[in-house]
Design a protein around this motif. Structure first.
Motif, PDB file in Angstrom:
ATOM      1  N   ASP A  37     -12.007   1.083   5.257  1.00 37.73           N
ATOM      2  CA  ASP A  37     -13.289   1.481   4.646  1.00 37.73           C
ATOM      3  C   ASP A  37     -14.106   2.266   5.668  1.00 37.73           C
ATOM      4  O   ASP A  37     -14.968   1.730   6.375  1.00 37.73           O
ATOM      5  CB  ASP A  37     -14.036   0.235   4.170  1.00 37.73           C
ATOM      6  CG  ASP A  37     -15.229   0.589   3.283  1.00 37.73           C
ATOM      7  OD1 ASP A  37     -15.425   1.799   3.021  1.00 37.73           O
ATOM      8  OD2 ASP A  37     -15.944  -0.331   2.868  1.00 37.73           O
ATOM      9  N   ARG A  51      -1.988   6.599   1.613  1.00 34.87           N
ATOM     10  CA  ARG A  51      -3.173   5.985   2.213  1.00 34.87           C
ATOM     11  C   ARG A  51      -2.991   5.815   3.718  1.00 34.87           C
ATOM     12  O   ARG A  51      -3.913   6.027   4.502  1.00 34.87           O
ATOM     13  CB  ARG A  51      -3.454   4.645   1.553  1.00 34.87           C
ATOM     14  CG  ARG A  51      -4.725   3.959   2.049  1.00 34.87           C
ATOM     15  CD  ARG A  51      -4.880   2.612   1.376  1.00 34.87           C
ATOM     16  NE  ARG A  51      -5.150   2.764  -0.029  1.00 34.87           N
ATOM     17  CZ  ARG A  51      -6.378   2.860  -0.562  1.00 34.87           C
ATOM     18  NH1 ARG A  51      -7.443   2.815   0.242  1.00 34.87           N
ATOM     19  NH2 ARG A  51      -6.539   2.973  -1.842  1.00 34.87           N
ATOM     20  N   ASP A  64      -6.431  -0.780   3.473  1.00 30.14           N
ATOM     21  CA  ASP A  64      -7.716  -0.195   3.074  1.00 30.14           C
ATOM     22  C   ASP A  64      -8.617  -0.095   4.299  1.00 30.14           C
ATOM     23  O   ASP A  64      -9.122  -1.107   4.798  1.00 30.14           O
ATOM     24  CB  ASP A  64      -8.363  -1.054   1.992  1.00 30.14           C
ATOM     25  CG  ASP A  64      -9.622  -0.409   1.435  1.00 30.14           C
ATOM     26  OD1 ASP A  64      -9.829   0.790   1.698  1.00 30.14           O
ATOM     27  OD2 ASP A  64     -10.388  -1.100   0.743  1.00 30.14           O
ATOM     28  N   ASN A 101      -5.483   7.492   6.550  1.00 26.30           N
ATOM     29  CA  ASN A 101      -6.149   6.680   7.579  1.00 26.30           C
ATOM     30  C   ASN A 101      -5.787   7.148   8.981  1.00 26.30           C
ATOM     31  O   ASN A 101      -6.646   7.207   9.866  1.00 26.30           O
ATOM     32  CB  ASN A 101      -5.761   5.211   7.407  1.00 26.30           C
ATOM     33  CG  ASN A 101      -6.306   4.608   6.126  1.00 26.30           C
ATOM     34  OD1 ASN A 101      -7.267   5.120   5.542  1.00 26.30           O
ATOM     35  ND2 ASN A 101      -5.695   3.525   5.682  1.00 26.30           N
ATOM     36  N   TRP A 161       0.842  -1.197   0.000  1.00 30.90           N
ATOM     37  CA  TRP A 161       0.000   0.000   0.000  1.00 30.90           C
ATOM     38  C   TRP A 161       0.877   1.247   0.000  1.00 30.90           C
ATOM     39  O   TRP A 161       1.959   1.261   0.601  1.00 30.90           O
ATOM     40  CB  TRP A 161      -0.915   0.027   1.222  1.00 30.90           C
ATOM     41  CG  TRP A 161      -1.827  -1.144   1.320  1.00 30.90           C
ATOM     42  CD1 TRP A 161      -1.599  -2.318   1.975  1.00 30.90           C
ATOM     43  CD2 TRP A 161      -3.116  -1.275   0.718  1.00 30.90           C
ATOM     44  NE1 TRP A 161      -2.656  -3.174   1.837  1.00 30.90           N
ATOM     45  CE2 TRP A 161      -3.617  -2.557   1.061  1.00 30.90           C
ATOM     46  CE3 TRP A 161      -3.906  -0.452  -0.075  1.00 30.90           C
ATOM     47  CZ2 TRP A 161      -4.856  -3.018   0.640  1.00 30.90           C
ATOM     48  CZ3 TRP A 161      -5.143  -0.899  -0.498  1.00 30.90           C
ATOM     49  CH2 TRP A 161      -5.605  -2.160  -0.146  1.00 30.90           C
TER      50      TRP A 161
END
Length: 350
Positions: free
Chosen positions: A228, A203, A226, A207, A199
């Protein structure tokens, strides 16, 4: 000198299988890494394999970041002609230092004398030849400083020390290591069995800031991947204590301990285990009397006579093997815990 060269030659060739001479201009294979860098990949893979023994690991998520070392060395984002030219375009280090900082000794302020290029952090102590680590110094100051740390050399002149240290910048060693190992690490982890996902660092930053968390290595590891947030994904808990693992090695093949001149000071025994202990074992010592009376805990360095040495938080102590109790066999790693001082997550809006 011949005796010293003989000891040095034996240290290099002992316990090695025979290998025919090869040419010095051989091509390194694709994916080759220097041993000092490759061990970081090997250590990470070894720890992941160890975790797989105790937990059903099905996926591995890691942050794969590429650093622009040229922009980091300048201190700003480069573009256009700035990027390919660089700081020393059309000149060299000496001419750049003479024009940027004047023909003045950085340590005594002397002018009108021949000036040498001096490393603020000596190369013998890990310093680099990066431009921000170079100053101009007259011959007497350059000789007087030699390999002395600049903080020690200018201890009686704190103002000048702060001025010189202000021009230095963060070394780029860590950035170079990350650029060299990131793809190799993804490939090595992917070959273990669990799915490996790489990743970008952007990102991770989004986060972490969205959850209102401080920036630490532990928090960045939690924020990789990820998250969400639209469907309720969030980081609800952060650890308060972190396990710190450091690679220490499994000893040395050297059979002699040299002095600072390279001559043998003592001969090491070929037997690694003495009185049930091996160098690197974690032991618990209870000393009833004497100079080091008390309870101690640390890594042991064995001696043939049974008077072992233990490395503790306050220094090294000598303890008889009769007062030792084994806690953990040495496995090439040192383990410790530290407290993670971070605020609890508080999700931000917007």
């Amino acid at each position: 000198m011949k005796q010293r060269a003989g000891y040095r030659h034996r240290r290099r060739s002992a316990n090695l299988r025979y290998r025919a001479p090869r040419s010095d201009n051989r091509i390194r294979p694709e994916g080759w890494l220097a041993p000092s860098v490759r061990h970081r990949v090997d250590t990470t893979v070894s720890l992941v394999n160890r975790f797989r023994r105790y937990a059903p690991v099905t996926e591995v998520h890691l942050e794969s970041v590429s650093f622009d070392s040229h922009s980091l060395s300048v201190g700003k984002q480069l573009g256009g002609a700035e990027y390919p030219n660089g700081t020393l375009a059309g000149t060299d280090a000496r001419a750049h230092l003479l024009s940027a900082r004047g023909r003045v000794c950085a340590y005594c302020g002397a002018t009108g004398v021949p000036l040498n290029i001096d490393h603020i952090h000596p190369v013998s102590r890990g310093g680099s030849s990066r431009l921000s680590n170079l100053v101009l110094a007259c011959a007497p100051c350059n000789q007087a400083k030699s390999s002395t740390p600049v903080s020690q050399f200018l201890a009686d002149r704190p103002g000048l020390l702060a001025e010189i240290l202000a021009q230095t910048r963060t070394p780029l060693c860590d950035a170079a290591v990350m650029n060299s190992t990131r793809l190799r690490l993804v490939k090595a982890l992917g070959a273990l069995g669990p799915s490996a996902h790489a990743w970008p660092g952007g990102r991770t930053h989004r986060n972490r800031t969205a959850m209102g968390l401080d920036k630490t290595h532990t928090i960045d590891a939690l924020a990789v991947g990820d998250l969400d947030r639209e469907n309720g994904g969030k980081i609800v808990r952060v650890p308060t204590h972190v396990l710190v693992v450091k690679a220490t090695g499994r000893g040395s093949y050297a059979r002699t301990t040299p002095d600072r001149f390279g001559f043998p000071r003592l001969h090491r025994a070929r037997i690694k285990q003495h009185f049930g202990y091996v160098t690197g074992d974690l032991v618990h010592a209870t000393v009833p009397t004497g100079k080091w009376a008390g309870v101690w805990r640390g890594r042991v360095s064995v001696r043939a006579r049974g008077q072992h040495s233990i490395t503790t938080s306050t220094g090294r102590i000598n303890v008889s093997h009769r007062n030792l109790r084994l806690v953990q066999r040495g496995d090439g790693y040192a383990y410790d815990t530290r407290q993670e001082s971070v605020s609890p997550p508080s999700e931000k809006s917007g």
